[in-house]
Design an enzyme around this catalytic site. Structure first.
Site, PDB file in Angstrom:
ATOM      1  N   TRP A  58       0.643  -1.350   0.026  1.00 42.52           N
ATOM      2  CA  TRP A  58       0.079   0.107  -0.051  1.00 42.52           C
ATOM      3  C   TRP A  58       1.083   1.213  -0.030  1.00 42.52           C
ATOM      4  O   TRP A  58       0.155   2.154  -0.299  1.00 42.52           O
ATOM      5  CB  TRP A  58      -0.997  -0.001   1.240  1.00 42.52           C
ATOM      6  CG  TRP A  58      -2.104  -1.016   1.154  1.00 42.52           C
ATOM      7  CD1 TRP A  58      -2.032  -2.413   0.497  1.00 42.52           C
ATOM      8  CD2 TRP A  58      -3.094  -0.968   2.195  1.00 42.52           C
ATOM      9  NE1 TRP A  58      -3.164  -2.798   0.868  1.00 42.52           N
ATOM     10  CE2 TRP A  58      -3.760  -2.398   1.825  1.00 42.52           C
ATOM     11  CE3 TRP A  58      -3.389  -0.402   3.376  1.00 42.52           C
ATOM     12  CZ2 TRP A  58      -4.828  -2.724   2.574  1.00 42.52           C
ATOM     13  CZ3 TRP A  58      -4.638  -0.674   4.115  1.00 42.52           C
ATOM     14  CH2 TRP A  58      -5.324  -2.011   3.528  1.00 42.52           C
ATOM     15  N   LYS A  59       2.021   1.153   0.223  1.00 43.01           N
ATOM     16  CA  LYS A  59       2.951   2.194   0.288  1.00 43.01           C
ATOM     17  C   LYS A  59       2.623   3.350   1.116  1.00 43.01           C
ATOM     18  O   LYS A  59       1.820   2.889   2.475  1.00 43.01           O
ATOM     19  CB  LYS A  59       3.286   2.911  -0.915  1.00 43.01           C
ATOM     20  CG  LYS A  59       3.798   1.755  -2.011  1.00 43.01           C
ATOM     21  CD  LYS A  59       4.281   2.473  -3.293  1.00 43.01           C
ATOM     22  CE  LYS A  59       4.940   1.247  -4.186  1.00 43.01           C
ATOM     23  NZ  LYS A  59       5.301   1.651  -5.442  1.00 43.01           N
ATOM     24  N   HIS A  86      13.016  -2.674  -0.881  1.00 45.03           N
ATOM     25  CA  HIS A  86      12.238  -1.743  -1.924  1.00 45.03           C
ATOM     26  C   HIS A  86      12.913  -0.551  -2.459  1.00 45.03           C
ATOM     27  O   HIS A  86      13.774   0.178  -1.832  1.00 45.03           O
ATOM     28  CB  HIS A  86      10.715  -1.328  -1.349  1.00 45.03           C
ATOM     29  CG  HIS A  86       9.718  -0.817  -2.681  1.00 45.03           C
ATOM     30  ND1 HIS A  86      10.103   0.137  -3.233  1.00 45.03           N
ATOM     31  CD2 HIS A  86       8.841  -1.630  -3.081  1.00 45.03           C
ATOM     32  CE1 HIS A  86       8.955   0.396  -4.268  1.00 45.03           C
ATOM     33  NE2 HIS A  86       8.368  -0.753  -3.952  1.00 45.03           N
ATOM     34  N   GLU A  88      12.135   2.161  -3.349  1.00 43.48           N
ATOM     35  CA  GLU A  88      12.128   3.459  -2.913  1.00 43.48           C
ATOM     36  C   GLU A  88      12.656   3.685  -1.695  1.00 43.48           C
ATOM     37  O   GLU A  88      13.135   4.720  -1.268  1.00 43.48           O
ATOM     38  CB  GLU A  88      10.533   3.382  -2.687  1.00 43.48           C
ATOM     39  CG  GLU A  88       9.544   3.988  -3.947  1.00 43.48           C
ATOM     40  CD  GLU A  88       8.200   3.424  -4.154  1.00 43.48           C
ATOM     41  OE1 GLU A  88       7.682   3.001  -2.960  1.00 43.48           O
ATOM     42  OE2 GLU A  88       7.625   3.155  -5.272  1.00 43.48           O
ATOM     43  N   GLU A 122      11.598  -6.288  -9.185  1.00 42.96           N
ATOM     44  CA  GLU A 122      10.614  -5.004  -9.620  1.00 42.96           C
ATOM     45  C   GLU A 122      11.735  -4.077 -10.132  1.00 42.96           C
ATOM     46  O   GLU A 122      12.490  -3.297  -9.467  1.00 42.96           O
ATOM     47  CB  GLU A 122      10.437  -4.505  -8.403  1.00 42.96           C
ATOM     48  CG  GLU A 122       9.152  -5.213  -7.518  1.00 42.96           C
ATOM     49  CD  GLU A 122       8.392  -4.389  -6.516  1.00 42.96           C
ATOM     50  OE1 GLU A 122       7.377  -4.611  -6.423  1.00 42.96           O
ATOM     51  OE2 GLU A 122       9.043  -3.434  -5.745  1.00 42.96           O
ATOM     52  N   GLY A 156       1.546  -2.694  -6.185  1.00 36.46           N
ATOM     53  CA  GLY A 156       1.365  -1.397  -5.620  1.00 36.46           C
ATOM     54  C   GLY A 156       0.142  -0.558  -5.849  1.00 36.46           C
ATOM     55  O   GLY A 156      -0.700  -0.967  -5.117  1.00 36.46           O
ATOM     56  N   GLY A 157       0.197   0.084  -6.880  1.00 38.95           N
ATOM     57  CA  GLY A 157      -0.911   1.106  -7.078  1.00 38.95           C
ATOM     58  C   GLY A 157      -2.223   0.157  -7.217  1.00 38.95           C
ATOM     59  O   GLY A 157      -3.347   0.770  -6.637  1.00 38.95           O
TER      60      GLY A 157
HETATM   61  P1  PGA Z   1       3.351  -0.485  -8.985  1.00 37.15           P
HETATM   62  O1  PGA Z   1       4.237  -0.687  -7.546  1.00 37.15           O
HETATM   63  O2  PGA Z   1       2.308  -1.724  -8.782  1.00 37.15           O
HETATM   64  O3  PGA Z   1       2.435   0.936  -8.417  1.00 37.15           O
HETATM   65  O4  PGA Z   1       4.321  -0.319  -9.895  1.00 37.15           O
HETATM   66  C1  PGA Z   1       4.795  -2.133  -7.414  1.00 37.15           C
HETATM   67  C2  PGA Z   1       5.875  -1.693  -6.187  1.00 37.15           C
HETATM   68  O5  PGA Z   1       6.488  -1.031  -6.026  1.00 37.15           O
HETATM   69  O6  PGA Z   1       5.759  -2.680  -5.250  1.00 37.15           O
END
Ligand code: PGA
Length: 253
Positions: free
Chosen positions: A13-14, A98, A100, A170, A237-238
């Site tokens: 979900w970030k 991750h 990020e 990823e 993610g999204g």
């Molecule tokens: P995304 O993100 O599905 O929004 O591309 C994937 C993730 O960062 O785990």
């Protein structure tokens, strides 16, 4: 052979959803997902973990994961959360490495190796993320790049420890961009990762390892990605922020 491996779809979900919205999303997922052979892992922000753990408590195909943890057991680390704290609220998984976290919080292989150790020590299974930036892919160095990530953060583990891990490939250029790796690109990397693991830990550990693909997985491309022999699921993610989309992805196997 791949049917022996655990199929997993994890929702990252970030930094999204307030407390109330998070509960609603989890309840919506529970309602739509009455049965599945796939292991589904919800990875909400820290503050949601306890309440969502209560929501999914008795549901065998739903488990709880955090998006990060600290490497220390406890101590003067203002703002951080330890692996044992996560276990104490019902987490069984933790996303580590991750892109990020690597980019915005400076996490490197040496730090991630310590986080992986802390997670395993406290009974959390890491979902370890790896993947290359665009310029590395364009230079056709992506396999070597990922190999270095695995060697630096994971290959100090013993085989029985490594067997607790899940790897998520990823590619950074595919995260949140709407630009998914083609099923062939994903398969190539997943097969390469499995081979690296086989070379290090032997064929059996490699064969049992679940390797997830992440990066713009959506309801309309999940089926084709998950159909690849070495793609054992996804880190989403999204599309994990809408119950309908997420559940459609879960049902794409
Ligand atoms: P995304 O993100 O599905 O929004 O591309 C994937 C993730 O960062 O785990």
């Amino acid at each position: 052979m791949s049917e022996e491996r655990l199929k997993i779809v994890a929702g990252n979900w970030k930094m999204h959803k307030t407390y109330r919205e998070g509960r609603e999303l989890a309840l919506d997922i529970v309602e739509r997902l009455t049965t599945t052979q796939t292991m589904v892992i919800l990875c909400p922000p820290f503050i949601h973990l306890k309440s969502i753990s209560t929501i999914i408590n008795d549901i065998t195909h739903l488990e709880l994961g955090a998006q990060n943890c600290h490497f220390a057991e406890q101590g003067a680390y203002t703002g951080e959360v330890s692996a044992s704290m996560l276990r104490s609220v019902g987490c069984t998984w933790v996303i580590l490495g991750h892109s990020e976290r690597r980019e915005y919080f400076g996490e490197d292989e040496a730090l991630l190796a310590k986080k992986v150790d802390a997670a395993l020590t406290h009974g959390l299974r890491p979902i370890f993320c790896c993947g290359e930036p665009l310029e590395v892919r364009e230079a056709a160095q992506h396999i070597e790049w990922v190999q270095r990530q695995l060697e630096g953060a994971l290959f100090h583990l013993e085989a029985d420890e490594f067997a607790r891990l899940v790897i998520a490939y990823e590619p950074i250029w595919a995260i949140g961009t709407g630009k998914t790796a083609t099923p062939q690109q994903a398969q190539e990397m997943h097969a390469a990762i499995r081979q690296m693991v086989a070379d290090k830990y032997g064929a059996q550990v490699a064969h049992k390892l679940s390797i997830l693909y992440g990066g713009s997985v959506k309801p309309n491309n999940a089926k084709e990605l998950f159909a690849q022999p070495d793609v054992d699921g996804g880190l989403i993610g999204g599309a994990s922020l809408r119950a309908e989309d997420f559940v459609t992805i879960v049902k794409s196997f």
